[in-house]
Design a protein around this motif. Structure first.
Motif, short mmCIF file in Angstrom:
data_model
loop_
_atom_site.label_atom_id
_atom_site.label_comp_id
_atom_site.label_asym_id
_atom_site.label_seq_id
_atom_site.Cartn_x
_atom_site.Cartn_y
_atom_site.Cartn_z
N TRP A 253 -6.07 -2.07 6.75
CA TRP A 253 -6.04 -3.08 5.68
C TRP A 253 -5.38 -4.34 6.21
O TRP A 253 -4.27 -4.29 6.76
N ARG A 254 -6.06 -5.47 6.05
CA ARG A 254 -5.46 -6.71 6.55
C ARG A 254 -5.83 -7.89 5.65
O ARG A 254 -6.91 -7.90 5.04
N PRO A 255 -4.96 -8.89 5.58
CA PRO A 255 -5.31 -10.11 4.85
C PRO A 255 -6.26 -10.96 5.68
O PRO A 255 -6.32 -10.84 6.91
N ILE A 256 -7.01 -11.81 5.01
CA ILE A 256 -7.87 -12.76 5.69
C ILE A 256 -7.64 -14.14 5.07
O ILE A 256 -7.22 -14.26 3.93
N ARG A 257 -7.86 -15.17 5.86
CA ARG A 257 -7.72 -16.59 5.48
C ARG A 257 -6.26 -17.02 5.35
O ARG A 257 -5.90 -18.10 5.76
N HIS A 258 -5.41 -16.21 4.70
CA HIS A 258 -4.00 -16.56 4.56
C HIS A 258 -3.21 -15.28 4.35
O HIS A 258 -3.76 -14.23 4.06
N ALA A 259 -1.88 -15.38 4.50
CA ALA A 259 -1.02 -14.20 4.36
C ALA A 259 -1.15 -13.60 2.96
O ALA A 259 -1.48 -14.30 1.99
N ALA A 260 -0.90 -12.30 2.88
CA ALA A 260 -1.04 -11.58 1.61
C ALA A 260 0.26 -11.64 0.82
O ALA A 260 0.99 -10.65 0.69
N GLN A 261 0.56 -12.82 0.27
CA GLN A 261 1.70 -12.96 -0.62
C GLN A 261 1.33 -12.56 -2.04
O GLN A 261 2.15 -12.02 -2.78
N ASP A 262 0.10 -12.86 -2.42
CA ASP A 262 -0.39 -12.57 -3.76
C ASP A 262 -0.92 -11.13 -3.81
O ASP A 262 -1.73 -10.72 -2.99
N HIS A 263 -0.45 -10.37 -4.80
CA HIS A 263 -0.89 -8.99 -5.01
C HIS A 263 -0.91 -8.17 -3.72
O HIS A 263 -1.96 -7.71 -3.26
N PRO A 264 0.26 -7.98 -3.11
CA PRO A 264 0.34 -7.12 -1.92
C PRO A 264 0.16 -5.66 -2.30
O PRO A 264 -0.01 -5.32 -3.48
N LEU A 265 0.22 -4.80 -1.30
CA LEU A 265 0.06 -3.36 -1.53
C LEU A 265 1.42 -2.69 -1.68
O LEU A 265 2.32 -2.87 -0.86
N ALA A 266 1.55 -1.87 -2.73
CA ALA A 266 2.66 -0.91 -2.83
C ALA A 266 2.17 0.39 -2.20
O ALA A 266 1.06 0.84 -2.46
N GLN B 247 9.26 9.54 -6.85
CA GLN B 247 8.37 8.88 -5.89
C GLN B 247 9.05 7.63 -5.32
O GLN B 247 9.72 6.90 -6.02
N ARG B 248 8.83 7.40 -4.02
CA ARG B 248 9.44 6.27 -3.33
C ARG B 248 8.36 5.28 -2.93
O ARG B 248 7.33 5.67 -2.36
N TRP B 249 8.61 3.99 -3.17
CA TRP B 249 7.60 2.95 -2.98
C TRP B 249 8.10 1.87 -2.03
O TRP B 249 9.28 1.49 -2.07
N HIS B 250 7.20 1.38 -1.19
CA HIS B 250 7.51 0.34 -0.21
C HIS B 250 6.39 -0.69 -0.18
O HIS B 250 5.28 -0.42 -0.63
N TYR B 251 6.71 -1.86 0.36
CA TYR B 251 5.67 -2.85 0.61
C TYR B 251 6.08 -3.71 1.80
O TYR B 251 7.24 -3.71 2.21
N ILE B 252 5.08 -4.39 2.37
CA ILE B 252 5.32 -5.32 3.47
C ILE B 252 5.06 -6.72 2.93
O ILE B 252 3.90 -7.13 2.77
N PRO B 253 6.11 -7.47 2.59
CA PRO B 253 5.88 -8.81 2.02
C PRO B 253 5.32 -9.77 3.06
O PRO B 253 5.57 -9.63 4.27
N ASP B 254 4.53 -10.73 2.59
CA ASP B 254 4.00 -11.80 3.43
C ASP B 254 3.25 -11.25 4.64
O ASP B 254 3.39 -11.75 5.76
N LEU B 255 2.43 -10.24 4.42
CA LEU B 255 1.66 -9.67 5.53
C LEU B 255 0.79 -10.76 6.13
O LEU B 255 -0.01 -11.40 5.44
#
Length: 281
Positions: free
Chosen positions: A175-188, A223-231
């Motif tokens: 899974w990867r962002p395209i055009r710009h970083a994934a700041q909007d609606h990232p993945l949990a 349940q434990r949740w993580h995300y990678i901001p500004d992918l």
């Protein structure tokens, strides 16, 4: 709860955001979802989604520790040669081989088959709307199940499938962002070791010419949740969607979410996910 080889990550030691995720309610009937207009009188789906507020940890500080076989997800740096993922020819010619190389390097598998990809651009339309791009999936899910994972291998590999399934196989998304970083609606991303298998709820996904099966997830406070901001554009997230090896993480639930720290005016998320099968010797 699910057993593990090591203790789950400790999100309480990381920066956190609070956000709502959509969880599947348990039902008495077989859960289903039509990906097209259903027969007359049949509801599109019988899934009941309920939002729960959860804390989601910023996994950037521990990104180097993430493992597909422990947490079920990992962060990988990768600079793509694809200039426009919306160009199907470029994506097939360059993106698919790149995805295979990424998964092979991360898993050590002997062979990788890239069998699909999906592009998404958030527009606010319902997902699968006519004349609109695919939308981020705003409910917690896993793309495969214990039943559909092996079946997907059979669908793709035909007569070779049973021999391949006699050894370890896994389905991994890139899974990867395209055009710009994934700041909007990232993945949990759910730590697989914190997920009780009894909370994974199978749902039939009905297409015009075939049916598959995915998991929804019932909510549990453990349940434990993580995300990678500004992918960034030179990064990808690998997500375990099924593994035949029961001694490792087999399923990593995930969902797009509305990150409250996203700056106003951030461009809507655009992303691509490649679906791969890893075959091991």
């Amino acid at each position: 709860m699910a057993t593990s080889l090591a203790a789950p990550l400790a999100p309480e030691k990381l920066e956190m955001v609070s956000a709502s995720l959509g969880f599947t309610e348990r039902g008495t009937e077989k859960l289903y979802f039509y990906t097209f207009e259903p027969p007359e009188g049949v509801p599109q789906t019988n899934l009941a989604i309920r939002e729960h507020r959860v804390t989601i940890a910023n996994a950037r500080p521990i990104a180097g520790q993430l493992s597909l076989d422990l947490e079920g997800f990992a962060l990988v740096p990768h600079r793509t040669a694809v200039r426009d993922f919306w160009d199907e020819a470029q994506t097939l010619a360059l993106g698919h081989p790149e995805a295979a190389e990424i998964v092979k390097a991360a898993t050590g598998a002997a062979r990788i088959v890239v069998f699909d990809h999906t592009l998404r651009r958030r527009t606010g339309d319902p997902d699968r709307s006519p004349h609109a791009p695919r939308q981020p999936v705003a409910r917690v899910h896993v793309d495969q199940t214990v039943r559909s994972g092996p079946q997907r291998v059979r669908d793709i590999m035909g007569d070779k499938a049973e021999a391949l399934l006699s050894r370890r196989a896994a389905i991994v998304n890139v899974w990867r962002p395209i055009r710009h970083a994934a700041q909007d609606h990232p993945l949990a991303l759910g730590d697989a070791r914190s997920i009780d298998p009894a909370d994974l709820l199978p749902s039939e996904q009905i297409f015009r010419h075939r049916s598959g099966e995915t998991y929804g997830l019932a909510y549990h406070p453990a349940q434990r949740w993580h995300y990678i901001p500004d992918l960034g554009l030179d990064e990808c997230i690998l997500i375990k969607c099924w593994d035949s090896d029961e001694a490792v993480a087999r399923f990593a639930p995930h969902s797009a979410f509305d990150d409250p720290t996203t700056p106003p005016g951030t461009p809507p998320r655009e992303s691509i996910e490649f679906r791969t099968i890893a075959f091991f010797d």
